[in-house]
Write a protein that holds these residues in place. Structure first.
Motif, PDB file in Angstrom:
ATOM      1  N   VAL A 177       0.832  -1.204   0.000  1.00 33.09           N
ATOM      2  CA  VAL A 177       0.000   0.000   0.000  1.00 33.09           C
ATOM      3  C   VAL A 177       0.869   1.256   0.000  1.00 33.09           C
ATOM      4  O   VAL A 177       0.590   2.224  -0.728  1.00 33.09           O
ATOM      5  CB  VAL A 177      -0.955  -0.010   1.214  1.00 33.09           C
TER       6      VAL A 177
ATOM      7  N   THR B 263       0.914   3.587  -3.209  1.00 34.46           N
ATOM      8  CA  THR B 263       0.469   4.980  -3.101  1.00 34.46           C
ATOM      9  C   THR B 263       1.510   5.928  -3.698  1.00 34.46           C
ATOM     10  O   THR B 263       1.162   6.869  -4.424  1.00 34.46           O
ATOM     11  CB  THR B 263       0.211   5.337  -1.628  1.00 34.46           C
TER      12      THR B 263
ATOM     13  N   ALA C 222      -2.058  -3.263  -5.704  1.00 29.30           N
ATOM     14  CA  ALA C 222      -2.441  -2.111  -4.885  1.00 29.30           C
ATOM     15  C   ALA C 222      -2.353  -0.819  -5.684  1.00 29.30           C
ATOM     16  O   ALA C 222      -3.208   0.068  -5.553  1.00 29.30           O
ATOM     17  CB  ALA C 222      -1.548  -2.036  -3.645  1.00 29.30           C
TER      18      ALA C 222
ATOM     19  N   ILE D  99      -5.346   2.005  -6.216  1.00 34.87           N
ATOM     20  CA  ILE D  99      -5.147   3.352  -5.671  1.00 34.87           C
ATOM     21  C   ILE D  99      -5.082   4.395  -6.781  1.00 34.87           C
ATOM     22  O   ILE D  99      -5.631   5.498  -6.657  1.00 34.87           O
ATOM     23  CB  ILE D  99      -3.874   3.378  -4.801  1.00 34.87           C
TER      24      ILE D  99
ATOM     25  N   VAL E 128      -5.009  11.669   1.579  1.00 33.51           N
ATOM     26  CA  VAL E 128      -5.104  10.345   2.194  1.00 33.51           C
ATOM     27  C   VAL E 128      -6.527  10.036   2.680  1.00 33.51           C
ATOM     28  O   VAL E 128      -7.040   8.934   2.414  1.00 33.51           O
ATOM     29  CB  VAL E 128      -4.078  10.207   3.339  1.00 33.51           C
TER      30      VAL E 128
ATOM     31  N   LEU F  54      -7.197   2.764  -0.355  1.00 36.94           N
ATOM     32  CA  LEU F  54      -6.076   2.224   0.424  1.00 36.94           C
ATOM     33  C   LEU F  54      -6.499   0.947   1.142  1.00 36.94           C
ATOM     34  O   LEU F  54      -5.756  -0.038   1.179  1.00 36.94           O
ATOM     35  CB  LEU F  54      -5.590   3.261   1.432  1.00 36.94           C
TER      36      LEU F  54
END
Length: 281
Positions: A76, A80, A151, A155, A186, A193
């Motif tokens: 993650v 990100t 991931a 995202i 965020v 996430l």
């Protein structure tokens, strides 16, 4: 129209039966008295107690949970960062190459990924002296490698649809880019996430091919133990373990659905109260 609806219902029922009937049979046979996993010998819960006594299997479950948590967290974070670079930095030089390298594990056969990581770790051990042996660290690095791609896809899709005017307004009010990212970006992409974390956690917990290449004697994961026992005949203890996993996941899904419904109901009640207050004024 009725015939079409009946056909749709039949296809839906067939699809659900195809997916969930094997799980139901597995749950039923976890209460089997017989030592043979496919022969019914009467109702019994002894295999659940036998599962609790199997130290090797319990140790592999704990090992898999630790590796899955570490791999999902790392995936993650890296996903990100990669998504932020691909979406917010525009078409920089090497953008296509970077994007291709990020998504390559999605289409790369796991055998190739596992073999290449094994050769990498062996070469690093010869040249740098690390890792001296394969273990939980090498499995963690290997799982992070292919989980990051999954991931990043989740995202990046959420970050691409995000309204940039919110971040621009925060920067106009004096917030630094670092603060804007953690206070504005965020929270907005938090569902993505969480989805990326759960996907990476599941993929890591399920992997057996890559783990077989990079795991050492003291880092045997649960899928490896299950796969090795399946070649000698599946023990009813495996059915009991699978039943516990299915029940746990079902409980978590139901709990998540209930919390989402409760939150939606509270939001609807709040909107109704605001509407009533606005009408009174």
């Amino acid at each position: 129209m009725k015939k079409l609806l009946n056909l749709q219902n039949c296809m839906l029922g067939f699809g659900l039966a195809f997916l969930y009937l094997p799980m139901l049979i597995l749950i039923i046979y976890s209460f089997n008295e017989s030592k043979l996993a496919t022969v019914w010998g009467g109702f019994s819960v002894k295999w659940y107690f036998e599962l609790m006594k199997d130290e090797q299997l319990l140790a592999s479950i704990w090992m898999s949970l630790r590796i899955a948590f570490l791999s999902a967290t790392s995936a993650v974070v890296l996903g990100t960062i990669a998504s932020f670079v691909m979406i917010r930095f525009g078409r920089f030089r090497g953008h296509t190459l970077f994007s291709g390298l990020m998504t390559a594990p999605l289409v790369m056969p796991e055998v190739i990924t596992g073999l290449s990581l094994l050769l990498l770790f062996v070469s690093m051990g010869d040249v740098l002296g690390w890792p001296s042996d394969r273990g939980i660290v090498t499995v963690w690095i290997a799982h992070t490698t292919f989980c990051t791609a999954f991931a990043a896809v989740v995202i990046s899709s959420r970050m691409r649809d995000m309204d940039l005017s919110i971040e621009e307004a925060a920067q106009d009010l004096g917030s630094t880019p670092f603060k804007v990212f953690f206070v504005i970006t965020v929270p907005v992409i938090a569902p993505a996430l969480l989805a990326g974390f759960l996907m990476a956690f599941t993929l890591s917990l399920d992997d057996v091919v890559i783990s077989s290449f990079v795991a050492g004697p003291g880092s045997t994961t649960m899928p490896m133990v299950v796969f090795s026992s399946a070649r000698l005949g599946v023990s009813p203890k495996i059915n009991a373990l699978a039943t516990i996993i299915i029940m746990t996941m079902s409980f978590l899904v139901c709990l998540t659905w209930w919390l989402a419904s409760w939150r939606q109901k509270k939001e609807q009640e709040l909107m109704n109260q605001l509407a009533k207050a606005r009408n009174k004024t």
